[in-house]
Design an enzyme around this catalytic site. Sequence first.
Site, PDB file in Angstrom:
ATOM      1  N   LYS A 158      -1.942   5.298  -5.828  1.00  0.00           N
ATOM      2  CA  LYS A 158      -0.988   4.518  -6.292  1.00  0.00           C
ATOM      3  C   LYS A 158      -1.810   3.692  -7.432  1.00  0.00           C
ATOM      4  CE  LYS A 158       1.917   4.336  -2.811  1.00  0.00           C
ATOM      5  NZ  LYS A 158       1.553   5.158  -1.830  1.00  0.00           N
TER       6      LYS A 158
HETATM    7  C1  LIG Z   1       2.466   5.859  -1.014  1.00  0.00           C
HETATM    8  C2  LIG Z   1       1.506   6.754  -0.228  1.00  0.00           C
HETATM    9  C3  LIG Z   1       2.048   8.310   0.042  1.00  0.00           C
HETATM   10  C4  LIG Z   1       3.439   8.720   0.117  1.00  0.00           C
HETATM   11  O1  LIG Z   1       3.845   8.570  -1.222  1.00  0.00           O
HETATM   12  P1  LIG Z   1       5.258   8.492  -1.686  1.00  0.00           P
HETATM   13  O2  LIG Z   1       5.278   8.559  -3.158  1.00  0.00           O
HETATM   14  O3  LIG Z   1       5.759   7.301  -1.140  1.00  0.00           O
HETATM   15  O4  LIG Z   1       6.041   9.740  -1.358  1.00  0.00           O
HETATM   16  C5  LIG Z   1       1.019   9.237   0.873  1.00  0.00           C
HETATM   17  N1  LIG Z   1      -0.061   9.018   0.974  1.00  0.00           N
HETATM   18  C6  LIG Z   1      -0.665   7.726   0.758  1.00  0.00           C
HETATM   19  C7  LIG Z   1      -1.920   7.413   0.989  1.00  0.00           C
HETATM   20  C8  LIG Z   1       0.218   6.763   0.136  1.00  0.00           C
HETATM   21  O5  LIG Z   1      -0.438   5.686  -0.237  1.00  0.00           O
END
Ligand SMILES: *Cc1c(COP(=O)(O)O)cnc(C)c1O
Length: 466
Positions: free
Chosen positions: A112
């Site tokens: 993120k």
């Molecule tokens: C947010 C997240 C996901 C999923 O990503 P999306 O964009 O919501 O599909 C997978 N793994 C981790 C560690 C995350 O933080």
Amino acid sequence: MKYVSTRGSAPALDFEGVTLAGLASDGGLYVPEAWPQFSAAELAAMRGLHYAELATRVMLPFVAGSLSEDQLRDLCRQAYARFAHAAVVPLRQLDEQQWLLELFHGPTLAFKDVALQLLGLLFETFLARSGDHLTIVGATSGDTGSAAIDAVAGRERVDIFMLHPDGRVSDVQRRQMTTVLAPNVHNIAIDGSFDDAQASVKRMFNDPAMTGRFHIGAVNSINWARLMAQVVYYFAAALQLGAPERKVAFSVPTGNFGDVFAGYVAAQMGLPIERLIVATNVNDILHRALSDGDYSAGEVTPTAAPSMDIQVSSNFERLLFDVGGRDGSALAEQMRGFEATRAMRLTNAQREGAATLFSSARADADDTARAMRWAYEQCGEVIDPHTAIGLHAARAAGIATDIPVVTLATAHPAKFRDAVERSTGVRPPLPARVGDLFAREERYDRLSGDYDDIAAYVAERGTESR
Ligand SMILES: *Cc1c(COP(=O)(O)O)cnc(C)c1O
């Protein structure tokens, strides 16, 4: 570049407008009116660039009219300077076919950060132009919250209200949010699931009592700017592995369908992607939707990969819009049906359109633990449970052996060290950049999952827009 809503009736906006808007006023999500295209020669010329420079080239068409190339480059350099690896998103080889793309070298240890470090700077740039104040309201299954809070803590003109499901995020995730004591940061633990929290956030965007007083902004992946920033690393990985001459497949641990939709965007722009593998845990609505057209939400089951414990995947609407002929009014009706019954069937056009690029797989607790053990025992790599779900799907996908398969490593193993230790016997240490996380004071409030309580809380503490 103009952006249109997936539900067809909100006004088209430019990049600055969609960055500050989040959700469209008709309840839809913004998508570019057309996909920019890169030729094979343009792709080949991107090989070997530093990440910030690659990011500038890939994102420039999307920001046209809102940022100059030099402004974008400056923001990319600042955003990616805070990553702990010189390559920003290094690739690691596991065996002859399998690779990991490590997306967790940012300040809060999950992918993120790649988008949110940039988004924080975009907010600051655009709010300084207008003199406005932004009230960010978000729901998190753990990682968006910490990354967004890191990206906006202490910034002028922004308050952030972050909802997380009480007791359903890891201790590292919670502390990364609740130990940030900047006065513009408000953490709320709600009694309910991530989907309940997200439903309240969506409702606030459509609540005139709130939108009339506050300029409400989004940091969830409903915000287009986040997906845009994630498109870049698909280019980075594929170019290193032989694109544009050679195709590459990606396996993506998926929750809200944001990260894997960024891969779809990369493919629309001309990056030769063989296949996008949507990897889910037992919360498998996307696996059911892609394998037999059944998009129906069940109850959320807590797993070792909490950031994927999601039943309603907001960004799936963007795919349905694009593969279903971009018919906003038909999609608005389909989504209204889903919102009323929590179930819908994909149309044939949607199913066939999705099947040309996507496949899917589901990993249960045993599959996840086995993938963590395989990576550690066979390849010497300690991986987190989210990444393990992706790796399980990557190895099961049956991709032709001459095509590299890249699993997106979405979180640092230390962020989920209890689950990692249970499966591998190894307890990964927290990297130095998170500091004394467990010694710091925490601050957060608990609320019921009730929308009115949440709205009252924000209204009392927020700053009104101009
Ligand atoms: C947010 C997240 C996901 C999923 O990503 P999306 O964009 O919501 O599909 C997978 N793994 C981790 C560690 C995350 O933080």
